[in-house]
Design a protein around this motif. Structure first.
Motif, PDB file in Angstrom:
ATOM      1  N   GLN A 189       0.818  -1.206   0.000  1.00  0.00           N
ATOM      2  CA  GLN A 189       0.000   0.000   0.000  1.00  0.00           C
ATOM      3  C   GLN A 189       0.855   1.259   0.000  1.00  0.00           C
ATOM      4  N   ARG A 190       1.991   1.217   0.706  1.00  0.00           N
ATOM      5  CA  ARG A 190       2.882   2.366   0.724  1.00  0.00           C
ATOM      6  C   ARG A 190       3.418   2.657  -0.679  1.00  0.00           C
ATOM      7  N   LEU A 191       3.839   1.610  -1.388  1.00  0.00           N
ATOM      8  CA  LEU A 191       4.355   1.788  -2.744  1.00  0.00           C
ATOM      9  C   LEU A 191       3.253   2.202  -3.710  1.00  0.00           C
ATOM     10  N   ARG A 192       2.063   1.643  -3.532  1.00  0.00           N
ATOM     11  CA  ARG A 192       0.930   2.013  -4.385  1.00  0.00           C
ATOM     12  C   ARG A 192       0.585   3.483  -4.211  1.00  0.00           C
ATOM     13  N   SER A 193       0.625   3.957  -2.978  1.00  0.00           N
ATOM     14  CA  SER A 193       0.272   5.358  -2.718  1.00  0.00           C
ATOM     15  C   SER A 193       1.256   6.321  -3.366  1.00  0.00           C
ATOM     16  N   ARG A 194       2.464   5.822  -3.655  1.00  0.00           N
ATOM     17  CA  ARG A 194       3.478   6.642  -4.320  1.00  0.00           C
ATOM     18  C   ARG A 194       3.508   6.401  -5.822  1.00  0.00           C
ATOM     19  N   GLY A 195       2.592   5.580  -6.301  1.00  0.00           N
ATOM     20  CA  GLY A 195       2.531   5.293  -7.732  1.00  0.00           C
ATOM     21  C   GLY A 195       3.641   4.410  -8.243  1.00  0.00           C
ATOM     22  N   ARG A 196       4.260   3.619  -7.359  1.00  0.00           N
ATOM     23  CA  ARG A 196       5.420   2.818  -7.751  1.00  0.00           C
ATOM     24  C   ARG A 196       5.068   1.360  -8.037  1.00  0.00           C
ATOM     25  N   MET A 197       3.813   0.956  -7.863  1.00  0.00           N
ATOM     26  CA  MET A 197       3.412  -0.427  -8.167  1.00  0.00           C
ATOM     27  C   MET A 197       2.094  -0.431  -8.929  1.00  0.00           C
ATOM     28  N   PRO A 198       2.068   0.117 -10.137  1.00  0.00           N
ATOM     29  CA  PRO A 198       0.806   0.208 -10.885  1.00  0.00           C
ATOM     30  C   PRO A 198       0.273  -1.133 -11.352  1.00  0.00           C
ATOM     31  N   ALA A 199       1.134  -2.154 -11.384  1.00  0.00           N
ATOM     32  CA  ALA A 199       0.699  -3.471 -11.848  1.00  0.00           C
ATOM     33  C   ALA A 199       0.724  -4.501 -10.725  1.00  0.00           C
ATOM     34  N   SER A 200       0.498  -4.042  -9.488  1.00  0.00           N
ATOM     35  CA  SER A 200       0.506  -4.955  -8.346  1.00  0.00           C
ATOM     36  C   SER A 200      -0.649  -5.947  -8.437  1.00  0.00           C
ATOM     37  N   ASP A 201      -0.597  -6.975  -7.603  1.00  0.00           N
ATOM     38  CA  ASP A 201      -1.686  -7.954  -7.567  1.00  0.00           C
ATOM     39  C   ASP A 201      -3.021  -7.268  -7.282  1.00  0.00           C
ATOM     40  N   ALA A 202      -3.002  -6.306  -6.361  1.00  0.00           N
ATOM     41  CA  ALA A 202      -4.238  -5.606  -6.004  1.00  0.00           C
ATOM     42  C   ALA A 202      -4.789  -4.819  -7.189  1.00  0.00           C
ATOM     43  N   ASP A 203      -3.901  -4.163  -7.939  1.00  0.00           N
ATOM     44  CA  ASP A 203      -4.351  -3.384  -9.091  1.00  0.00           C
ATOM     45  C   ASP A 203      -4.859  -4.291 -10.216  1.00  0.00           C
ATOM     46  N   GLN A 204      -4.217  -5.431 -10.398  1.00  0.00           N
ATOM     47  CA  GLN A 204      -4.701  -6.371 -11.396  1.00  0.00           C
ATOM     48  C   GLN A 204      -6.066  -6.937 -11.005  1.00  0.00           C
ATOM     49  N   LEU A 205      -6.240  -7.205  -9.715  1.00  0.00           N
ATOM     50  CA  LEU A 205      -7.548  -7.663  -9.243  1.00  0.00           C
ATOM     51  C   LEU A 205      -8.614  -6.595  -9.451  1.00  0.00           C
ATOM     52  N   ALA A 206      -8.235  -5.337  -9.266  1.00  0.00           N
ATOM     53  CA  ALA A 206      -9.177  -4.243  -9.497  1.00  0.00           C
ATOM     54  C   ALA A 206      -9.619  -4.207 -10.953  1.00  0.00           C
ATOM     55  N   GLY A 207      -8.714  -4.560 -11.867  1.00  0.00           N
ATOM     56  CA  GLY A 207      -9.071  -4.576 -13.274  1.00  0.00           C
ATOM     57  C   GLY A 207      -9.953  -5.738 -13.671  1.00  0.00           C
ATOM     58  N   LEU A 208      -9.997  -6.778 -12.812  1.00  0.00           N
ATOM     59  CA  LEU A 208     -10.789  -7.971 -13.128  1.00  0.00           C
ATOM     60  C   LEU A 208     -12.105  -8.029 -12.368  1.00  0.00           C
ATOM     61  N   THR A 209     -12.271  -7.169 -11.383  1.00  0.00           N
ATOM     62  CA  THR A 209     -13.453  -7.211 -10.518  1.00  0.00           C
ATOM     63  C   THR A 209     -14.029  -5.809 -10.370  1.00  0.00           C
ATOM     64  N   PRO A 210     -15.227  -5.695  -9.789  1.00  0.00           N
ATOM     65  CA  PRO A 210     -15.818  -4.358  -9.583  1.00  0.00           C
ATOM     66  C   PRO A 210     -15.198  -3.585  -8.438  1.00  0.00           C
ATOM     67  N   PHE A 211     -14.263  -4.197  -7.713  1.00  0.00           N
ATOM     68  CA  PHE A 211     -13.746  -3.591  -6.487  1.00  0.00           C
ATOM     69  C   PHE A 211     -12.408  -2.887  -6.745  1.00  0.00           C
ATOM     70  N   PRO A 212     -12.173  -1.751  -6.087  1.00  0.00           N
ATOM     71  CA  PRO A 212     -10.912  -1.012  -6.289  1.00  0.00           C
ATOM     72  C   PRO A 212      -9.730  -1.748  -5.673  1.00  0.00           C
ATOM     73  N   ALA A 213      -8.544  -1.318  -6.046  1.00  0.00           N
ATOM     74  CA  ALA A 213      -7.326  -1.963  -5.563  1.00  0.00           C
ATOM     75  C   ALA A 213      -7.211  -1.901  -4.043  1.00  0.00           C
ATOM     76  N   PHE A 214      -7.611  -0.767  -3.449  1.00  0.00           N
ATOM     77  CA  PHE A 214      -7.485  -0.641  -2.000  1.00  0.00           C
ATOM     78  C   PHE A 214      -8.355  -1.672  -1.279  1.00  0.00           C
ATOM     79  N   PHE A 215      -9.487  -2.029  -1.879  1.00  0.00           N
ATOM     80  CA  PHE A 215     -10.334  -3.074  -1.299  1.00  0.00           C
ATOM     81  C   PHE A 215      -9.546  -4.375  -1.173  1.00  0.00           C
ATOM     82  N   TRP A 216      -8.785  -4.710  -2.208  1.00  0.00           N
ATOM     83  CA  TRP A 216      -8.026  -5.964  -2.185  1.00  0.00           C
ATOM     84  C   TRP A 216      -6.859  -5.884  -1.215  1.00  0.00           C
ATOM     85  N   VAL A 217      -6.270  -4.719  -1.069  1.00  0.00           N
ATOM     86  CA  VAL A 217      -5.224  -4.551  -0.057  1.00  0.00           C
ATOM     87  C   VAL A 217      -5.800  -4.821   1.332  1.00  0.00           C
TER      88      VAL A 217
END
Length: 247
Positions: A189-217
């Motif tokens: 989450q720290r790296l995501r908040s700085r824009g350094r992990m745009p393709a993280s597992d959480a962000d990929q899950l956000a692209g596959l589901t209706p839920f945002p990346a922070f939900f998966w975190v």
């Protein structure tokens, strides 16, 4: 040829229960694991074990959901990559992505269950078998070396160390996986908040589901904290027994 008595001794050694560990050992190994997780250099080194479990979780989930596992890479910066082929969307892909961050504490929970039954040697040997199975899918030199070193260390402890050393090693390793599953989620989450992990597992899950990346975190964090609580309860059983509070 291996004698019948030799096979019997090996069976007893592998599946036999070891004595209950001293309560102090449980406390000391928990403290050591916590220090490793919370300090920079020890965490930087030991985090490779968490990465192995993380990528192993992706790989196992891919296989269980019918995806074709292409390979696993482990890098010297403690990152990793698991490649699988199959539908780019759907439950299989979601479960494969979901499995990574929750795998280390779940592996720790399985270890805590075995330790709760005093199957210390069995736990260590199962760890070696899993590492060897994962080795087949490793596709880079550092990954091979990392697994061989880790597996060799576990095998050496299981074969040559005294029961007391085996118990300390096993408890420290399980505590580390349980506790070490929480810090990567915070780092994510720290790296995501700085824009350094745009393709993280959480962000990929956000692209596959209706839920945002922070939900998966948050899901990762809640699952890992719940598993830590259950695992800690199992590991603390010798302490509770010593105080007369065991369930």
């Amino acid at each position: 040829m291996v004698s019948f008595d030799g096979l019997t001794d090996l069976w007893d050694r592998l599946f036999g229960a070891q004595p209950d560990p001293p309560p102090l050992l449980v406390l000391v190994t928990a403290a050591v694991a916590l220090v490793v997780v919370c300090t920079r250099l020890p965490w930087r080194i030991a985090r490779n074990a968490v990465t192995i479990a993380h990528e192993g979780g992706h790989a196992l989930a891919a296989l269980l959901t019918g995806r074709k596992l292409r390979g696993i890479r482990l890098h010297s910066d403690t990152s990793g990559l698991t490649l699988s082929a199959g539908r780019p969307t759907g439950p299989g892909m979601v479960l494969t992505l979901l499995a990574g961050y929750v795998a280390p504490p779940l592996v720790g929970l399985a270890g805590a269950w075995l330790l709760g039954d005093n199957r210390i040697t069995l736990l260590l040997w199962l760890a070696v078998v899993l590492l060897l199975a994962m080795l087949i899918m490793i596709r880079n030199a550092f990954g091979v070396v990392s697994l061989l070193v880790t597996g060799g260390l576990v095998l050496a402890v299981s074969w040559y160390a005294t029961p007391q050393v085996q118990a300390a090693f096993a408890y420290a390793g399980v505590w580390f996986l349980l506790l070490g599953g929480v810090r990567p989620v915070v780092e994510l989450q720290r790296l995501r908040s700085r824009g350094r992990m745009p393709a993280s597992d959480a962000d990929q899950l956000a692209g596959l589901t209706p839920f945002p990346a922070f939900f998966w975190v948050v899901v990762f964090a809640l699952v890992n904290l719940a598993v830590l609580l259950v695992g800690a309860t199992l590991l603390a059983d010798p302490l509770l027994a010593d105080s007369g509070l065991a369930l």
